[in-house]
Design a protein around this motif. Structure first.
Motif, mmCIF file in Angstrom:
data_model
loop_
_atom_site.group_PDB
_atom_site.id
_atom_site.type_symbol
_atom_site.label_atom_id
_atom_site.label_comp_id
_atom_site.label_asym_id
_atom_site.label_seq_id
_atom_site.Cartn_x
_atom_site.Cartn_y
_atom_site.Cartn_z
ATOM 1 N N PHE A 80 0.805 -1.226 0.000
ATOM 2 C CA PHE A 80 0.000 0.000 0.000
ATOM 3 C C PHE A 80 0.841 1.279 0.000
ATOM 4 O O PHE A 80 0.448 2.295 0.556
ATOM 5 C CB PHE A 80 -1.016 -0.024 1.143
ATOM 6 C CG PHE A 80 -0.456 -0.399 2.502
ATOM 7 C CD1 PHE A 80 -0.048 0.568 3.390
ATOM 8 C CD2 PHE A 80 -0.369 -1.728 2.886
ATOM 9 C CE1 PHE A 80 0.442 0.228 4.648
ATOM 10 C CE2 PHE A 80 0.122 -2.079 4.137
ATOM 11 C CZ PHE A 80 0.534 -1.091 5.022
ATOM 12 N N GLU A 81 2.013 1.215 -0.644
ATOM 13 C CA GLU A 81 2.871 2.407 -0.707
ATOM 14 C C GLU A 81 2.130 3.615 -1.284
ATOM 15 O O GLU A 81 2.343 4.759 -0.873
ATOM 16 C CB GLU A 81 4.102 2.092 -1.579
ATOM 17 C CG GLU A 81 5.143 3.187 -1.614
ATOM 18 C CD GLU A 81 5.807 3.422 -0.256
ATOM 19 O OE1 GLU A 81 6.451 2.505 0.259
ATOM 20 O OE2 GLU A 81 5.662 4.540 0.284
ATOM 21 N N ALA A 82 1.248 3.358 -2.267
ATOM 22 C CA ALA A 82 0.572 4.474 -2.955
ATOM 23 C C ALA A 82 -0.469 5.155 -2.075
ATOM 24 O O ALA A 82 -1.012 6.188 -2.466
ATOM 25 C CB ALA A 82 -0.094 3.962 -4.234
ATOM 26 N N SER A 83 -0.725 4.589 -0.895
ATOM 27 C CA SER A 83 -1.769 5.188 -0.058
ATOM 28 C C SER A 83 -1.265 6.417 0.694
ATOM 29 O O SER A 83 -2.065 7.202 1.181
ATOM 30 C CB SER A 83 -2.312 4.136 0.924
ATOM 31 O OG SER A 83 -1.309 3.761 1.852
ATOM 32 N N VAL A 84 0.040 6.584 0.830
ATOM 33 C CA VAL A 84 0.572 7.708 1.620
ATOM 34 C C VAL A 84 1.636 8.463 0.830
ATOM 35 O O VAL A 84 2.606 7.861 0.350
ATOM 36 C CB VAL A 84 1.206 7.222 2.958
ATOM 37 C CG1 VAL A 84 1.750 8.406 3.760
ATOM 38 C CG2 VAL A 84 0.200 6.458 3.798
ATOM 39 N N ALA A 85 1.430 9.774 0.685
ATOM 40 C CA ALA A 85 2.458 10.686 0.171
ATOM 41 C C ALA A 85 2.893 10.418 -1.279
ATOM 42 O O ALA A 85 4.045 10.665 -1.637
ATOM 43 C CB ALA A 85 3.686 10.702 1.097
ATOM 44 N N GLY A 86 1.964 9.938 -2.091
ATOM 45 C CA GLY A 86 2.184 9.839 -3.543
ATOM 46 C C GLY A 86 3.491 9.185 -3.918
ATOM 47 O O GLY A 86 3.745 8.015 -3.626
ATOM 48 N N ASN A 124 -1.424 15.903 2.449
ATOM 49 C CA ASN A 124 -2.545 16.011 1.502
ATOM 50 C C ASN A 124 -2.177 17.046 0.449
ATOM 51 O O ASN A 124 -2.051 18.246 0.750
ATOM 52 C CB ASN A 124 -3.850 16.384 2.209
ATOM 53 C CG ASN A 124 -5.003 16.460 1.218
ATOM 54 O OD1 ASN A 124 -5.351 17.515 0.723
ATOM 55 N ND2 ASN A 124 -5.569 15.325 0.863
ATOM 56 N N GLY A 125 -1.988 16.558 -0.780
ATOM 57 C CA GLY A 125 -1.535 17.429 -1.867
ATOM 58 C C GLY A 125 -2.565 18.496 -2.218
ATOM 59 O O GLY A 125 -2.213 19.641 -2.496
ATOM 60 N N GLY A 158 8.375 15.375 -1.921
ATOM 61 C CA GLY A 158 8.123 14.951 -3.302
ATOM 62 C C GLY A 158 6.672 15.156 -3.666
ATOM 63 O O GLY A 158 5.872 15.623 -2.852
ATOM 64 N N ARG A 159 6.337 14.791 -4.897
ATOM 65 C CA ARG A 159 4.959 14.965 -5.369
ATOM 66 C C ARG A 159 4.032 14.041 -4.579
ATOM 67 O O ARG A 159 4.236 12.831 -4.568
ATOM 68 C CB ARG A 159 4.862 14.603 -6.848
ATOM 69 C CG ARG A 159 5.402 15.661 -7.748
ATOM 70 C CD ARG A 159 5.210 15.299 -9.211
ATOM 71 N NE ARG A 159 6.200 16.014 -9.995
ATOM 72 C CZ ARG A 159 6.123 17.309 -10.289
ATOM 73 N NH1 ARG A 159 5.089 18.018 -9.908
ATOM 74 N NH2 ARG A 159 7.074 17.897 -10.982
ATOM 75 N N GLY A 160 3.005 14.656 -3.982
ATOM 76 C CA GLY A 160 2.152 13.885 -3.074
ATOM 77 C C GLY A 160 0.850 13.416 -3.672
ATOM 78 O O GLY A 160 0.109 12.674 -3.029
#
Ligand code: NAP
Ligand code: HSE
Length: 429
Positions: A126-132, A157-158, A297-299
């Motif tokens: 679930f890496e994609a669930s936090v901080a993009g 939150n971006g 980084g991009r979130g």
């Protein structure tokens, strides 16, 4: 080269980004792992909807996708809670690894899902669930595994960071900036999750789980969003030497309590996080061995999220290839609990709209004094002839309960014109 079949459930903002980016990453993954990823099946809510070309004709029934023998890894990009939970449960039941970007699912249904995954022995990525695009979960699981963490904080939150940045830099109004964030694919399908701080709290809960083995009861996390921020607050904060950011704080208090909260917060302009703009995210932490570490980084957005999804897919493929069980989730701690929100201690920014009369400032300052709250700075712009003026206070550290009592008393003064705006202040030294 060996091929691994992927089943993709959900093909909206993030899913279509993954389909667009997979061919570019596939050659690299092939070179590095000797395995090729192939999307074998796609399930969506409405297969008749017009879309960019897909690698396979979409179906509606995700159960068929999970049961399809050509699908070896399931990627859930539907979002939401109930259907996503059923998808996760069915995937684990089918003994297929699950990759998901769904922070709501993990934060709000993790109490059920994590034991299910642990019992089934099937990994969830679930890496994609936090901080993009920031690989912060992998850093917590691997690079920082030997550290006791003294605390974490982050802009996670971006969309809200994009809105606050547009308000501060371009003088945009809230609604225009939110629409831009939606157009750029940063916002959730329900954008209230972004602006009301819920999405950041989902991510804070996941960070807390990985850092401390404690998944807080989601309804008990104090959450404030950015709707109450006015452009005048952004301006006053800047005059006082601060930027306003939606900040998540996670810190242990004593041996068995943790403070987890999300709130718009004043950060000193000199702190690196104050210069994290647009949809960028930042996560800072202090390890007992590593010392302070900060990731930026991009979130949000389909490309940054694809980066994390593809990293998870690569890890899942590698573990399948090596017959490895995949990353172990922390064993949930039974002794940890969240601190009582009134026990929270910190600094605050308070803006009060009062009638422009002699003696009002002294009355308000007197109430802070009675509650033993020190004042670090005061701003009182000249009266604007409208009969009321803002009084802005930057306060010394005090219990949240004392601050609330003081604000209640101030709101009852005859010269107070509007409810106070209260924001957290963190010096992050
Ligand atoms: P989205 O645009 O609303 O897409 C949702 C997709 O799920 C759509 O393709 C929809 O089908 C499909 N779907 C809904 N119900 C379904 C069902 N019952 N069966 C099969 N498919 C179904 O959502 P998104 O913005 O891509 O977000 C997906 C997930 O990624 C969410 O958990 C979100 O929190 C997370 N995320 C988003 C970002 C970001 O930057 N936006 C970053 C990280 C994580 P139709 O196309 O037919 O409507
Ligand atoms: N809506 C989320 C955000 C997407 O704006 O941060 C990334 O998780």
């Amino acid at each position: 080269m060996k091929k691994i079949g992927i089943g993709l459930i959900g093909c909206g903002t993030v899913g279509s980004g993954l389909i667009r980016n997979l061919p570019k990453a596939d050659a690299l993954i092939g070179q590095r792992l000797g395995v090729q990823l192939e999307i074998k099946s796609i399930a969506v809510r409405d297969p008749a909807k017009s879309r960019d070309p897909l690698p396979t004709k979409p179906i509606q029934d995700w159960k068929k996708l999970i049961a399809d023998p050509a699908v070896q890894i399931v990627v859930e990009l539907v979002g939401g809670l109930d259907e996503a939970f059923q998808i996760a449960e069915a995937t684990l039941h089918a003994k297929k690894p699950l990759v998901t970007a769904n922070k709501a699912l993990l934060a709000e249904r993790g109490q059920e899902l994590i034991p299910l995954a642990q019992k089934s022995g099937v990994p969830i990525y679930f890496e994609a669930s936090v901080a993009g695009g920031i690989p912060v979960l992998k850093a917590l699981r691997e690079g920082l595994v030997a550290n006791q963490l003294l605390g974490l904080h982050g802009i996670i939150n971006g969309t809200s960071n994009y809105i606050l940045s547009r308000m501060a830099e371009a003088g945009s109004d809230f609604a225009t900036a939110l629409q831009q964030a939606k157009d750029l694919g940063y916002a959730e399908a329900d954008d209230r999750l972004d602006v009301d701080g819920v999405d950041a709290a989902h991510k804070a809960a996941i960070l807390c789980f990985l850092a401390y083995g404690f998944l807080p009861k989601f309804s008990e996390i104090p959450i404030e969003g950015i709707r109450k921020i006015q452009s005048q607050d952004v301006g006053f904060a800047s005059q006082l030497g601060y930027a306003i950011k939606l900040l998540a704080m996670i810190r242990p208090v004593g041996t068995d309590q943790i403070e987890v909260r999300v709130a718009p917060t004043l950060l000193p302009l000199r702190h690196p996080m104050a210069s994290v703009h647009g949809a960028f995210n930042a996560v800072g932490l202090i390890g007992n061995l590593s010392g302070p570490v900060q990731f930026t980084g991009r979130g949000a957005g389909p490309d940054a999220t694809s980066s994390a999804l593809l990293a998870d897919l690569a890890e899942a493929v590698k573990n399948l290839r090596d017959h490895s069980p995949g990353p172990a989730l922390p064993k949930p701690s039974a002794k940890m609990k969240l601190i009582d929100r009134n026990a929270s201690v910190g600094r605050f920014y308070v803006r009060i709209e009062v009638e422009d009369r002699p003696g009002v400032l002294a009355q308000v300052a007197g109430i802070f004094g009675t509650e033993k709250i020190g004042i670090s700075s005061v701003l009182q712009p000249e009266g604007r002839g409208a009969g009321s003026v803002p009084l802005v206070f930057l306060l010394e550290s005090a219990p949240a309960s004392s601050l609330q009592r003081a604000v209640d008393l101030i709101s009852k003064l005859p010269n107070t014109r509007a409810p106070a705006t209260i924001l957290r202040v963190e010096d992050l030294t």
